[in-house]
Each structure stands twice: as structure tokens, then as C-alpha cells.
Scaffold this active site. Structure first.
Site, PDB file in Angstrom:
ATOM      1  N   GLY A 124       0.826  -1.207   0.000  1.00 29.41           N
ATOM      2  CA  GLY A 124       0.000   0.000   0.000  1.00 29.41           C
ATOM      3  C   GLY A 124       0.866   1.266   0.000  1.00 29.41           C
ATOM      4  O   GLY A 124       2.087   1.203   0.166  1.00 29.41           O
ATOM      5  N   TYR A 176     -16.627   2.115   6.719  1.00 30.02           N
ATOM      6  CA  TYR A 176     -15.169   2.164   6.882  1.00 30.02           C
ATOM      7  C   TYR A 176     -14.795   2.822   8.208  1.00 30.02           C
ATOM      8  O   TYR A 176     -14.007   2.285   8.993  1.00 30.02           O
ATOM      9  CB  TYR A 176     -14.553   2.927   5.705  1.00 30.02           C
ATOM     10  CG  TYR A 176     -13.113   3.344   5.920  1.00 30.02           C
ATOM     11  CD1 TYR A 176     -12.079   2.405   5.847  1.00 30.02           C
ATOM     12  CD2 TYR A 176     -12.792   4.667   6.197  1.00 30.02           C
ATOM     13  CE1 TYR A 176     -10.756   2.791   6.053  1.00 30.02           C
ATOM     14  CE2 TYR A 176     -11.473   5.060   6.398  1.00 30.02           C
ATOM     15  CZ  TYR A 176     -10.467   4.124   6.329  1.00 30.02           C
ATOM     16  OH  TYR A 176      -9.152   4.498   6.533  1.00 30.02           O
ATOM     17  N   LYS A 227     -12.961   1.318  11.698  1.00 33.09           N
ATOM     18  CA  LYS A 227     -11.736   1.844  12.312  1.00 33.09           C
ATOM     19  C   LYS A 227     -11.972   2.149  13.791  1.00 33.09           C
ATOM     20  O   LYS A 227     -11.096   1.904  14.626  1.00 33.09           O
ATOM     21  CB  LYS A 227     -11.268   3.088  11.555  1.00 33.09           C
ATOM     22  CG  LYS A 227     -10.662   2.769  10.201  1.00 33.09           C
ATOM     23  CD  LYS A 227      -9.455   1.874  10.403  1.00 33.09           C
ATOM     24  CE  LYS A 227      -8.520   1.855   9.235  1.00 33.09           C
ATOM     25  NZ  LYS A 227      -7.325   1.043   9.494  1.00 33.09           N
TER      26      LYS A 227
HETATM   27  N1  LIG Z   1      -5.158   6.633   2.319  1.00 34.98           N
HETATM   28  C1  LIG Z   1      -5.631   7.542   3.146  1.00 34.98           C
HETATM   29  O1  LIG Z   1      -5.926   8.680   2.751  1.00 34.98           O
HETATM   30  C2  LIG Z   1      -5.799   7.214   4.614  1.00 34.98           C
HETATM   31  C3  LIG Z   1      -6.351   8.189   5.444  1.00 34.98           C
HETATM   32  C4  LIG Z   1      -6.484   7.896   6.793  1.00 34.98           C
HETATM   33  C5  LIG Z   1      -6.078   6.661   7.282  1.00 34.98           C
HETATM   34  N2  LIG Z   1      -5.569   5.736   6.452  1.00 34.98           N
HETATM   35  C6  LIG Z   1      -5.168   4.445   7.029  1.00 34.98           C
HETATM   36  O2  LIG Z   1      -3.765   4.255   6.803  1.00 34.98           O
HETATM   37  C7  LIG Z   1      -3.499   2.882   6.535  1.00 34.98           C
HETATM   38  C8  LIG Z   1      -2.750   2.744   5.212  1.00 34.98           C
HETATM   39  O3  LIG Z   1      -3.527   3.309   4.162  1.00 34.98           O
HETATM   40  P1  LIG Z   1      -3.045   3.242   2.634  1.00 34.98           P
HETATM   41  O4  LIG Z   1      -3.715   4.339   1.907  1.00 34.98           O
HETATM   42  O5  LIG Z   1      -1.559   3.092   2.566  1.00 34.98           O
HETATM   43  O6  LIG Z   1      -3.725   1.866   2.211  1.00 34.98           O
HETATM   44  P2  LIG Z   1      -3.713   1.148   0.763  1.00 34.98           P
HETATM   45  O7  LIG Z   1      -2.812   1.832  -0.176  1.00 34.98           O
HETATM   46  O8  LIG Z   1      -5.119   0.894   0.378  1.00 34.98           O
HETATM   47  O9  LIG Z   1      -3.028  -0.247   1.153  1.00 34.98           O
HETATM   48  C9  LIG Z   1      -3.628  -1.136   2.010  1.00 34.98           C
HETATM   49  C10 LIG Z   1      -2.911  -2.458   1.854  1.00 34.98           C
HETATM   50  O10 LIG Z   1      -3.559  -3.411   2.716  1.00 34.98           O
HETATM   51  C11 LIG Z   1      -3.309  -4.666   2.177  1.00 34.98           C
HETATM   52  N3  LIG Z   1      -4.318  -5.624   2.599  1.00 34.98           N
HETATM   53  C12 LIG Z   1      -5.654  -5.590   2.361  1.00 34.98           C
HETATM   54  N4  LIG Z   1      -6.232  -6.683   2.882  1.00 34.98           N
HETATM   55  C13 LIG Z   1      -5.246  -7.400   3.476  1.00 34.98           C
HETATM   56  C14 LIG Z   1      -5.203  -8.631   4.170  1.00 34.98           C
HETATM   57  N5  LIG Z   1      -6.317  -9.368   4.391  1.00 34.98           N
HETATM   58  N6  LIG Z   1      -4.006  -9.089   4.628  1.00 34.98           N
HETATM   59  C15 LIG Z   1      -2.895  -8.383   4.415  1.00 34.98           C
HETATM   60  N7  LIG Z   1      -2.855  -7.210   3.757  1.00 34.98           N
HETATM   61  C16 LIG Z   1      -4.030  -6.736   3.286  1.00 34.98           C
HETATM   62  C17 LIG Z   1      -3.347  -4.510   0.662  1.00 34.98           C
HETATM   63  O11 LIG Z   1      -2.386  -5.417   0.193  1.00 34.98           O
HETATM   64  P3  LIG Z   1      -2.246  -5.931  -1.334  1.00 34.98           P
HETATM   65  O12 LIG Z   1      -2.019  -4.680  -2.131  1.00 34.98           O
HETATM   66  O13 LIG Z   1      -1.065  -6.838  -1.268  1.00 34.98           O
HETATM   67  O14 LIG Z   1      -3.540  -6.622  -1.686  1.00 34.98           O
HETATM   68  C18 LIG Z   1      -2.979  -3.035   0.443  1.00 34.98           C
HETATM   69  O15 LIG Z   1      -1.745  -2.886  -0.184  1.00 34.98           O
HETATM   70  C19 LIG Z   1      -4.854   2.168   6.589  1.00 34.98           C
HETATM   71  O16 LIG Z   1      -5.047   1.623   7.861  1.00 34.98           O
HETATM   72  C20 LIG Z   1      -5.859   3.269   6.363  1.00 34.98           C
HETATM   73  O17 LIG Z   1      -7.101   2.967   6.973  1.00 34.98           O
HETATM   74  C21 LIG Z   1      -5.409   5.986   5.127  1.00 34.98           C
END
Ligand SMILES: NC(=O)c1ccc[n+]([C@@H]2O[C@H](COP(=O)([O-])OP(=O)(O)OC[C@H]3O[C@@H](n4cnc5c(N)ncnc54)[C@H](OP(=O)(O)O)[C@@H]3O)[C@@H](O)[C@H]2O)c1
Length: 193
Positions: A14, A141, A145
Site C-alpha cells: 500500500g 469504513y 476503524k
Molecule cells: N489513504 C488515506 O488517505 C488514509 C487516510 C487515513 C487513514 N488511512 C489508514 O492508513 C493505513 C494505510 O492506508 P493506505 O492508503 O496506505 O492503504 P492502501 O494503499 O489501500 O493499502 C492497504 C494495503 O492493505 C493490504 N491488505 C488488504 N487486505 C489485506 C489482508 N487481508 N491481509 C494483508 N494485507 C491486506 C493490501 O495489500 P495488497 O495490495 O497486497 O492486496 C494493500 O496494499 C490504513 O489503515 C488506512 O485505513 C489511510
């Protein structure tokens, strides 16, 4: 390696996971990167990567037995808000039940658990918020969380931290979803063509 710290990171494919891997490499810290699929981050050495499904407790236990982390950083999540509305059960499995797995295994092995959460735990009506302000999630979602945070907050095991980030944006390798910077770049490219 420069310290005894061994970090197991989930969701390393991610956006946030990739950036953390980059920092761990820069700081020459010992780490194991894990994600659901195969390694899509060419910056992450293949000998530092294993596929691990956080919804599968045995999968996590195997990695923990072999790597013996001192810290787990959980960035893995179902992050697509619309998908969470459509797949409520799967969202609960990945964003809540899997955190329960990670918490239990962390407690059994005295591992520090750092769990990523979001400003979406608040409804946005009365910001800016203090971390102790009342939560009021407005989506599946966001509720998932909140539920994951409460698992940690109510646990007898206290070696954890919750990091609530707001919008994560930037460039990454083979990302499964876009973000605000990539949308803007694509829109500008289309206009200049
Ligand atoms: N993006 C935002 O703007 C944002 C804002 C606030 C908070 N957050 C939080 O920050 C964290 C990281 O966000 P991000 O944007 O980097 O997320 P992201 O790009 O969507 O990446 C999430 C990763 O989780 C992995 N995943 C999903 N299901 C899984 C499972 N069952 N087992 C193992 N891995 C799994 C996926 O892996 P694969 O690719 O290998 O399938 C994906 O690469 C999350 O907790 C999110 O809720 C994000």
C-alpha cells in the site's frame, strides 16, 4: 543493522506501507514487509518480503515465529470507503477481526503493536479535534476503524499505539488505488495533451 528492533509491517504494497519500507531501508532497521498479494514494490527487496493475510491468524503466527518481531506496524486495511459500504462483512474481517488477531499475537509475544487509523473516526462537525474527543463515525469504513481502535483501548495489553492519519497522498509503485495527487497529475496530463 543498527539496533535490535525488528519491525514486521503489514500492507507493505500500500501507499503508506511503501513509504514506511523506504524509511526502514534508509535507517537500516531490520524489517519484514508483508502484504496480501505478491510483492508489488520493486524498492522492497524480495528477501525482506512474504505474503501474509492478516485475517488468517495462523499466517501471522508463522511469520512471527520465524521473524520474531519486536514491533508490528499495521497499515493493512480495506481502505476504499465505497467498497466497505458494499462489502460490510469483508470490511469487518480485514479492519476489525484481523486487528484482533494482531493484538492477541502481540500480547502473547510481547510485541509493540502500532495500528493505523483515521480522522474519519470523527464526524467533522466540531474540529479541530483532540485525540480524546468523542468519536462519531459516519461510514462503514469509519465505524470499522472505531471498532478496531476500541479493541486496543479495551485490551489489558497496553503495549500499543494508534496513529490516526488524515489523507495519505503521493506516488507509489503499482498501487491498487489512486489518491489526490495522482488524480491531479492525470488531469493535468490530459489537459496538456
Ligand atoms: N489513504 C488515506 O488517505 C488514509 C487516510 C487515513 C487513514 N488511512 C489508514 O492508513 C493505513 C494505510 O492506508 P493506505 O492508503 O496506505 O492503504 P492502501 O494503499 O489501500 O493499502 C492497504 C494495503 O492493505 C493490504 N491488505 C488488504 N487486505 C489485506 C489482508 N487481508 N491481509 C494483508 N494485507 C491486506 C493490501 O495489500 P495488497 O495490495 O497486497 O492486496 C494493500 O496494499 C490504513 O489503515 C488506512 O485505513 C489511510
Amino acid at each position: 543493522m543498527v539496533s535490535d528492533t525488528r519491525i514486521l509491517i503489514t500492507g507493505s504494497n500500500g501507499l503508506l506501507g511503501q513509504k514506511i519500507v523506504m524509511q526502514l531501508l534508509r535507517k537500516r532497521l531490520d524489517f519484514l514487509a508483508t502484504s496480501l498479494g505478491s510483492n508489488r514494490n520493486p524498492d522492497c527487496p524480495s528477501d525482506r518480503y512474504v505474503s501474509m493475510d492478516i485475517t488468517n491468524k495462523e499466517d501471522i503466527e508463522k511469520c512471527v515465529d520465524v521473524f520474531q518481531p519486536t514491533c508490528i506496524i499495521n497499515t493493512a486495511a480495506m481502505t476504499n470507503v465505497d467498497e466497505c459500504e458494499d462489502k460490510v462483512e469483508l470490511c469487518h474481517q480485514i479492519n476489525v477481526e484481523a486487528v484482533h488477531n494482531l493484538l492477541e499475537i502481540s500480547a502473547e509475544n510481547n510485541i509493540q503493536l502500532i495500528h493505523l487509523s483515521t480522522d474519519f473516526v470523527f464526524d467533522g462537525l466540531n474540529g479541530p479535534y483532540k485525540e480524546t474527543d468523542e468519536k462519531n463515525p459516519l461510514s462503514v469504513y469509519a465505524k470499522s476503524k472505531v471498532d478496531s481502535e476500541e479493541l486496543l483501548e479495551k485490551s489489558d495489553y497496553k503495549n500499543w499505539a494508534i496513529l490516526r492519519t488524515i489523507i495519505v497522498f503521493g506516488q507509489g509503485n503499482n498501487l491498487s488505488r489512486s489518491n489526490i495527487v495522482l488524480w491531479a497529475r492525470e488531469a493535468l496530463k490530459k489537459e496538456t495533451n
